[in-house]
Enzyme design. Structure first.
Site, mmCIF file in Angstrom:
data_model
loop_
_atom_site.group_PDB
_atom_site.id
_atom_site.type_symbol
_atom_site.label_atom_id
_atom_site.label_comp_id
_atom_site.label_asym_id
_atom_site.label_seq_id
_atom_site.Cartn_x
_atom_site.Cartn_y
_atom_site.Cartn_z
ATOM 1 N N HIS A 102 44.263 45.280 39.570
ATOM 2 C CA HIS A 102 42.891 45.732 39.351
ATOM 3 C C HIS A 102 42.388 46.691 40.417
ATOM 4 C CE1 HIS A 102 39.288 44.122 36.799
ATOM 5 N NE2 HIS A 102 39.385 45.438 36.761
ATOM 6 N N ASP A 124 36.396 39.572 33.771
ATOM 7 C CA ASP A 124 37.330 39.137 34.807
ATOM 8 C C ASP A 124 37.031 37.693 35.195
ATOM 9 O OD1 ASP A 124 39.012 38.980 37.079
ATOM 10 O OD2 ASP A 124 38.624 41.055 37.607
ATOM 11 N N HIS A 126 37.685 36.753 38.212
ATOM 12 C CA HIS A 126 37.438 36.853 39.649
ATOM 13 C C HIS A 126 36.277 37.803 39.953
ATOM 14 C CE1 HIS A 126 41.716 35.831 39.004
ATOM 15 N NE2 HIS A 126 41.504 34.973 39.996
ATOM 16 N N ASP A 128 36.116 40.013 42.537
ATOM 17 C CA ASP A 128 36.584 41.330 42.994
ATOM 18 C C ASP A 128 35.557 42.016 43.883
ATOM 19 O OD1 ASP A 128 38.808 40.779 41.552
ATOM 20 O OD2 ASP A 128 38.483 42.253 39.980
ATOM 21 N N ASP A 226 40.243 42.775 32.621
ATOM 22 C CA ASP A 226 41.302 42.048 33.315
ATOM 23 C C ASP A 226 41.733 40.924 32.388
ATOM 24 O OD1 ASP A 226 42.783 40.272 34.957
ATOM 25 O OD2 ASP A 226 41.748 41.001 36.744
ATOM 26 N N ASP A 228 43.095 38.288 32.843
ATOM 27 C CA ASP A 228 42.911 36.914 33.301
ATOM 28 C C ASP A 228 41.536 36.367 32.960
ATOM 29 O OD1 ASP A 228 41.052 37.616 35.354
ATOM 30 O OD2 ASP A 228 42.620 37.764 36.860
#
Length: 299
Positions: A102, A124, A126, A128, A226, A228
């Site tokens: 990413h 996402d 996360h 980030d 993303d 995930d």
């Protein structure tokens, strides 16, 4: 609008090898054929060059304090991503960037925001939002939003800073944030929705509000997907899996709502890791979600 595929086989921003093969896996899953079956034209610009980590010092360029591994190489790649995305838009194409980790979003958002104010929709698990000082790992794929906003050690790095307002960033699907990162996100002007928000309110309501926030006062949207953000049961082949993510249908519903805006100027899909995948399942799902984001519907 013609779709221009830009591959960025980058894994320097992560601590687990394999996402550098993500662009190939997504192509192999039938991306171009799927797009063309929708009646859209599609050009594949190939892959941008990415330095290999072997024989390189991950700490060769110190960020001042803290750590940011392979920062010099990440800067080199992101500058090329920025140019490729900006060139595609200038020539009337819609860029679709295939990652890779990413960290490449630093370049793609920079290119998408070069000549027009944009909104950013960040899907996402996360945050980030770490900086070299707050990051426990030093992995730059956990720093792209902080970098593009010029936070911390990124304040004076022109290669990382994008022309985007904090208020026009909306994040959906969060469920894994670090302690200092969590505080920074709460204190920011971004709009953020966790998986708990989705549990309470439902995905449609959350994504609709995220889109409204991202597009407040601007006309176009960059979508950063993303993989995930999905639950590992749906998408096992990702760089950093986290349990408790979006379901298959929730992910499609989100991308369908995004397509309904007619505001998507550019998009990226990142963190597909074929090494951890089963029968290229995650890459195939990535292709399906891109198609939904480009307007594919059931009827």
């Amino acid at each position: 609008m013609n779709l221009r595929i830009i591959g960025v086989p980058m894994d320097l921003g992560a601590d687990r090898r394999g996402v550098d093969m993500g662009p190939s896996a997504i192509r192999y899953a039938g991306l171009a054929d799927t797009v063309e079956e929708m009646g859209l034209s599609c050009d594949d610009a190939g892959d941008l060059p990415v330095p290999r980590p072997e024989g390189r010092d991950p700490n060769a360029e110190a960020p001042g304090q803290g750590q940011a591994k392979y920062l010099r190489e990440t800067r080199w790649v992101c500058r090329r991503v920025e140019s490729a995305v900006a060139d595609a838009i200038e020539e009337g194409d819609r860029p679709l960037v295939l990652g890779g980790d990413h960290s490449i979003a630093i370049g793609s958002v920079g290119g998408a925001s070069k000549d027009q104010n944009i909104g950013l929709l960040w899907l996402d698990a996360h945050g980030d939002f770490n900086t070299p000082t707050t990051s426990p790992s030093g992995n730059v794929h956990g720093m792209p939003i902080a970098a593009m906003l010029g936070r911390g050690e990124f304040a004076d790095t022109s290669w990382a800073n994008a022309d985007i307002d904090e208020e026009n960033i909306a994040m959906v699907g969060l469920r894994d944030t670090d302690d200092d990162e969590r505080i920074a996100i709460r204190d920011s002007d971004m709009t953020t929705f966790t998986m708990s928000d989705i549990d309470r309110r439902g995905l449609v309501s959350v994504v609709e509000d995220a889109i409204i926030a991202a597009l407040d006062g601007v006309d176009v949207l960059h979508v950063s997907l993303d993989m995930d953000v999905l639950d590992p049961n749906e998408a096992p082949g990702v760089g950093t899996p986290v349990r408790g993510g979006a379901t298959y249908r929730e992910a499609h519903a989100a991308m369908e709502l995004i397509a309904d805006t007619d505001a998507v100027r550019s998009m990226e899909v990142v963190e597909v890791n074929p090494i951890l995948d089963s029968h290229n399942r995650t890459a195939e799902l990535a292709v399906e979600l891109v198609a939904s984001g480009l307007g594919k519907v059931i009827l």
